[in-house]
Design a protein around this motif. Sequence first.
Motif, PDB file in Angstrom:
ATOM      1  N   ARG A  33       0.833  -1.205   0.000  1.00  0.00           N
ATOM      2  CA  ARG A  33       0.000   0.000   0.000  1.00  0.00           C
ATOM      3  C   ARG A  33       0.864   1.250   0.000  1.00  0.00           C
ATOM      4  N   ARG A  35       3.747   1.556  -1.378  1.00  0.00           N
ATOM      5  CA  ARG A  35       4.425   1.695  -2.670  1.00  0.00           C
ATOM      6  C   ARG A  35       3.482   2.031  -3.819  1.00  0.00           C
ATOM      7  N   GLN A  36       2.199   2.103  -3.558  1.00  0.00           N
ATOM      8  CA  GLN A  36       1.254   2.408  -4.634  1.00  0.00           C
ATOM      9  C   GLN A  36       1.498   3.794  -5.210  1.00  0.00           C
ATOM     10  N   ALA A  37       1.858   4.723  -4.364  1.00  0.00           N
ATOM     11  CA  ALA A  37       2.128   6.082  -4.823  1.00  0.00           C
ATOM     12  C   ALA A  37       3.443   6.537  -4.204  1.00  0.00           C
ATOM     13  N   PHE A  38       4.239   7.249  -4.983  1.00  0.00           N
ATOM     14  CA  PHE A  38       5.522   7.720  -4.481  1.00  0.00           C
ATOM     15  C   PHE A  38       5.310   8.778  -3.413  1.00  0.00           C
ATOM     16  N   GLU A  39       6.112   8.684  -2.380  1.00  0.00           N
ATOM     17  CA  GLU A  39       6.053   9.665  -1.302  1.00  0.00           C
ATOM     18  C   GLU A  39       7.448  10.239  -1.112  1.00  0.00           C
ATOM     19  N   LYS A  40       7.528  11.554  -1.139  1.00  0.00           N
ATOM     20  CA  LYS A  40       8.824  12.199  -1.002  1.00  0.00           C
ATOM     21  C   LYS A  40       9.437  11.865   0.356  1.00  0.00           C
ATOM     22  N   THR A  44       7.780  11.575   4.260  1.00  0.00           N
ATOM     23  CA  THR A  44       7.919  10.386   5.104  1.00  0.00           C
ATOM     24  C   THR A  44       8.513  10.759   6.453  1.00  0.00           C
TER      25      THR A  44
END
Length: 63
Positions: A33, A35-40, A44
Motif C-alpha cells: 500500500r 508503494r502504490q504512490a511515491f512519497e517524497k 515520510t
Amino acid sequence: MIVVPLKEGENIEKALKKFKRKFEKTGVVKELRGRQAFEKPSVTKRKQTMRAIYVQHLQQVEE
C-alpha cells in the motif's frame, strides 16, 4: 513462505486465523500500500516525527 502446521483434529478456522496473524506480522500488505504512490522522503520524515510526537503525548497523558 508462511507455514502453519495443522495438528490432527484442529479446526481449519483456527489455522486460518493463525495464518492471517502471521501474514499481517510480515508487513507485506502495508508495504504494498505504501508503494502504490511515491512519497517524497521529506513527507515520510515529517510523518514519522508527527507520529513520534503523538505517541510521546499519549505516554505523557497516561502517566
